[in-house]
Design a protein around this motif. Structure first.
Motif, short mmCIF file in Angstrom:
data_model
loop_
_atom_site.label_atom_id
_atom_site.label_comp_id
_atom_site.label_asym_id
_atom_site.label_seq_id
_atom_site.Cartn_x
_atom_site.Cartn_y
_atom_site.Cartn_z
N GLU A 197 57.42 53.27 76.96
CA GLU A 197 56.53 52.70 75.95
C GLU A 197 57.20 51.54 75.22
N GLY A 198 57.86 50.69 75.99
CA GLY A 198 58.39 49.46 75.42
C GLY A 198 59.73 49.59 74.72
N ARG A 199 60.31 50.78 74.72
CA ARG A 199 61.60 50.95 74.04
C ARG A 199 62.65 51.47 75.00
N VAL A 200 63.91 51.14 74.71
CA VAL A 200 65.02 51.69 75.48
C VAL A 200 65.23 53.12 75.02
N VAL A 201 65.03 54.09 75.90
CA VAL A 201 65.23 55.48 75.51
C VAL A 201 66.53 56.03 76.07
N GLU A 202 67.09 55.35 77.07
CA GLU A 202 68.40 55.76 77.56
C GLU A 202 69.16 54.53 78.00
N ASP A 203 70.46 54.57 77.83
CA ASP A 203 71.29 53.45 78.22
C ASP A 203 72.67 54.01 78.48
N GLY A 204 73.11 53.95 79.72
CA GLY A 204 74.43 54.48 80.00
C GLY A 204 74.76 54.35 81.48
N PRO A 205 75.94 54.80 81.87
CA PRO A 205 76.31 54.77 83.29
C PRO A 205 75.30 55.56 84.11
N ALA A 206 75.03 55.07 85.32
CA ALA A 206 73.99 55.67 86.16
C ALA A 206 74.18 57.18 86.29
N ARG A 207 75.45 57.59 86.58
CA ARG A 207 75.70 59.01 86.82
C ARG A 207 75.34 59.86 85.59
N GLU A 208 75.69 59.33 84.43
CA GLU A 208 75.47 60.10 83.20
C GLU A 208 73.98 60.25 82.91
N VAL A 209 73.26 59.13 83.04
CA VAL A 209 71.82 59.18 82.74
C VAL A 209 71.11 60.12 83.70
N LEU A 210 71.56 60.13 84.96
CA LEU A 210 70.83 60.91 85.95
C LEU A 210 71.25 62.37 85.96
#
Lengths: 262, 394
Positions: free
Chosen positions: B229-242
């Protein structure tokens, strides 16, 4: 590929419609004095009118390209509200009786009209009843043909390629020259051919704005109209010249139209 | 050592659209490739459009390699062609009236490079994407994969400071996409896979990659940003986010179940008051040990668990201390060796049950007799030790 088939009921009106277009041409050929045809077609009067017709139609087509091309680009790409309002005005000559257009030109650029007075005052130029008037009348009537055809091509081509070109570093002028123009070339070509054909056949606006002076403003259609009662055979021969030119134009333009539609 | 090509991007912008407002603050280091994930309509393409200069943000500032590209307060809006930001879209969009070589030479020509030199550069970039043999062809004579390779060469030939990739693999056939993916990895990450291939400068490029595909993010990106919805809800290294998703979208593409709520000592409490028992994130445990329980209790949190950790029952199970939810069977999806049950909330049930999944064996499906039980109420049970609760952005 095989289509889904056509309802049989469409064939009868289709054939009738085709006959309505094709039969009069046949009638014209049948009525023509084929023996004297070459002589009638190449009479001095006819050749003068033909030359004038080709010259004025060529100049008006050039004018149409120079003015109508940018006009189509602005209509297709500008998002301004004023441009949206201008669009129906540009297409007015398509639906207006040409003779009305001719009168409108006369009362604007004629000696007593506002534009005409300024032209005479500033440049000492009078437009009506000159070859320039023929060209203006033809341009007035035929420009919408180019604008419609080219605007359609521009809209079909869309702005996607133009955006890509911009992100590759192309300035707007470069985008127009190297991407937009080549993409709409078929549409531009068929639009110009249609405009040329329309100019060649122009009658109403020309006769109202430019009159019918031999050698100066009497184009082929005007000559045909003038001769139709005085010299019927001559008028028919000249008509056939116009038919031949029209057929050539359609033959040349058709593949481009088809290409533009792909 | 990998050479770095491209500049550092600092962007902070808002774009108002009828359906949503994009409000993003993003920094990309020089040479970093950031994958942008998010559901349709989350603003990914709008973000790329604003960065490329194809649309004006309502407010914001974009800086690339020290140059200000957009600054709405100062009225700065550098037009697209002076940004040095290239865009590779889902469709290759090669100019149909130019040969492949002329397409690739287009960028250098616009930069003022002479015809012969631009052609030479084009051949170099075509060689880089293994498409030199296509140089004389027309775009209409190329397959989808070939066209996309040429489009990549064309985008790189402009020597952009920032490369925007808008789902570059989405329109490719499934058997062509892997080759394109490894090509992207080689060309964008400066990963030469062994021997030096020579040719143009290939280094780690500053790039944003919009994708729907988990694999793209893992294989290509240093970092993953998830938009919702137009906002950054996660930001981090690929492994961590997934592995530890905090948003439903990231959880879904990672194949994990996610329940939003607020933190509590036992795990997480959903908005309707259901307690989801679980283990606490290491960071959270640290906070609690340090006596800062305020920053966890009642704070936005998510509980995450794998579909394989779910046991499924026809009747409510009793006994062991675990999380038990009544759900409504919505779909059966065959996966490799398991059957994934997708469920929704039963009538009157809380909405966080929608979309939860359980992986069970085909034998279990038969035992439960749910092969044709769509719409039936089932029971999901998950052990607290299989659930991980951690803080979320919202």
């Amino acid at each position: 590929m095989v289509g889904v088939g056509l309802p049989v009921v469409l064939w009868a009106p289709a054939v009738l419609g085709f006959a309505l277009v094709a039969l009069p041409v046949v009638g014209l050929v049948l009525r023509a004095d084929l023996v004297r045809l070459p002589e009638l077609m190449t009479s001095e009067e006819a050749l003068t009118a033909l030359k004038l017709s080709l010259f004025t139609a060529a100049v008006s087509t050039l004018l149409t390209a120079l003015l109508g091309g940018p006009l189509a680009a602005v209509l297709a790409r500008s998002r301004s509200a004023a441009v949206r309002l201008a669009r129906p005005v540009v297409l007015l000559p398509l639906v207006l009786p040409p003779v009305v257009g001719g009168l409108a030109l006369l009362y604007t650029l004629g000696r007593t009209g506002p534009g005409g007075r300024l032209l005479e005052l500033w440049f000492g130029v009078t437009v009506p009843f000159t070859t320039a008037a023929v060209v203006l009348a033809q341009t007035f009537v035929s420009m919408p043909f180019l604008v419609v055809s080219l605007e359609g091509a521009l809209r079909t081509a869309g702005e996607r390629y133009e955006r890509v070109a911009a992100t590759l570093g192309a300035a707007p002028a470069t985008v127009f020259r190297r991407v937009t123009l080549p993409l709409v070339l078929p549409g531009l070509g068929s639009g110009l051919v249609l405009a040329f054909a329309r100019s060649l056949g122009e009658f109403g606006a020309t006769v109202a704005f430019a009159g019918s002076l031999e050698g100066t403003t009497r184009t082929l259609p005007l000559l045909v109209y003038q001769q139709r009662e005085v010299d019927t055979d001559g008028a028919i021969a000249l008509s056939l010249v116009l038919v031949v030119v029209a057929v050539v134009v359609v033959a040349v333009a058709r593949p481009r139209v088809a290409e533009g539609a792909q | 050592m990998i050479e770095v090509a491209g500049g550092r991007l600092i962007a902070e912008l808002t774009v108002r659209r009828p359906s949503f407002t994009l409000d993003v603050s993003l920094e990309v280091a020089a040479g970093e490739l950031v994958a942008v994930l998010g559901p349709n309509g989350s603003g990914k393409s709008t973000l790329l459009g604003a960065l490329a200069g194809l649309l004006r943000p309502d407010t914001g500032r974009i800086e690339l390699d020290g140059r200000v590209l957009t600054d709405t307060t100062a009225g700065v809006h550098v037009p697209a062609h002076r940004r040095r930001v290239s865009l590779l879209a889902q469709q290759a969009l090669l100019f149909p009236h130019l040969s492949v070589a002329a397409n690739v030479a287009f960028g250098p020509r616009c930069a003022g490079v002479g015809r012969a030199a631009a052609n030479e550069q084009a051949r170099g970039w075509l060689a880089e994407v293994d498409a030199l043999e296509l140089a004389r062809r027309r775009p209409g004579q190329l397959s989808g994969g070939q066209a996309q390779r040429v489009a990549l060469a064309r985008a790189l030939a402009g020597e952009p400071e920032l490369l925007l990739l808008d789902e570059p693999l989405a329109s490719l056939d499934i058997d062509v996409a892997p080759a394109m993916r490894s090509l992207l990895r080689r060309v964008l990450r400066g990963d030469r896979g062994g021997g030096d291939r020579g040719g143009n400068a290939v280094g780690a490029r500053t790039a944003l990659l919009v994708t729907h595909h988990l694999l793209d993010a893992v294989v290509l990106a240093n970092r993953v940003v998830v938009l919702a919805e137009g906002r950054v809800v996660e930001d981090g290294p690929a492994r961590e986010v997934l592995t530890r998703p905090r948003s439903p979208f990231a959880a879904r593409i990672a194949g994990l179940n996610l329940i939003p709520g607020t933190g509590c000592a036992e795990g997480l409490r959903t908005h309707d008051g259901t307690l989801v028992s679980g283990l606490l994130d290491a960071g959270v445990s640290g906070l609690l040990d340090a006596g800062e329980s305020d920053s966890w209790d009642g704070a936005p949190a998510v509980a995450v668990f794998a579909p394989s950790a779910v046991s499924v029952f026809r009747q409510r199970p009793d006994g062991s201390p675990r999380n038990v939810f009544a759900v409504r069977l919505a779909a059966l999806e065959p996966h490799a060796e398991v059957v994934r049950l997708r469920v929704s909330a039963p009538p009157g049930g809380p909405d966080w049950l929608d979309g939860l999944a359980a992986d069970i064996s085909p034998a279990a499906v038969a035992d439960l007799g749910i092969g044709d039980a769509l719409g039936d109420v089932l029971w999901f049970a998950v052990k607290a030790t299989e659930v991980l609760a951690h803080p979320s952005v919202h």
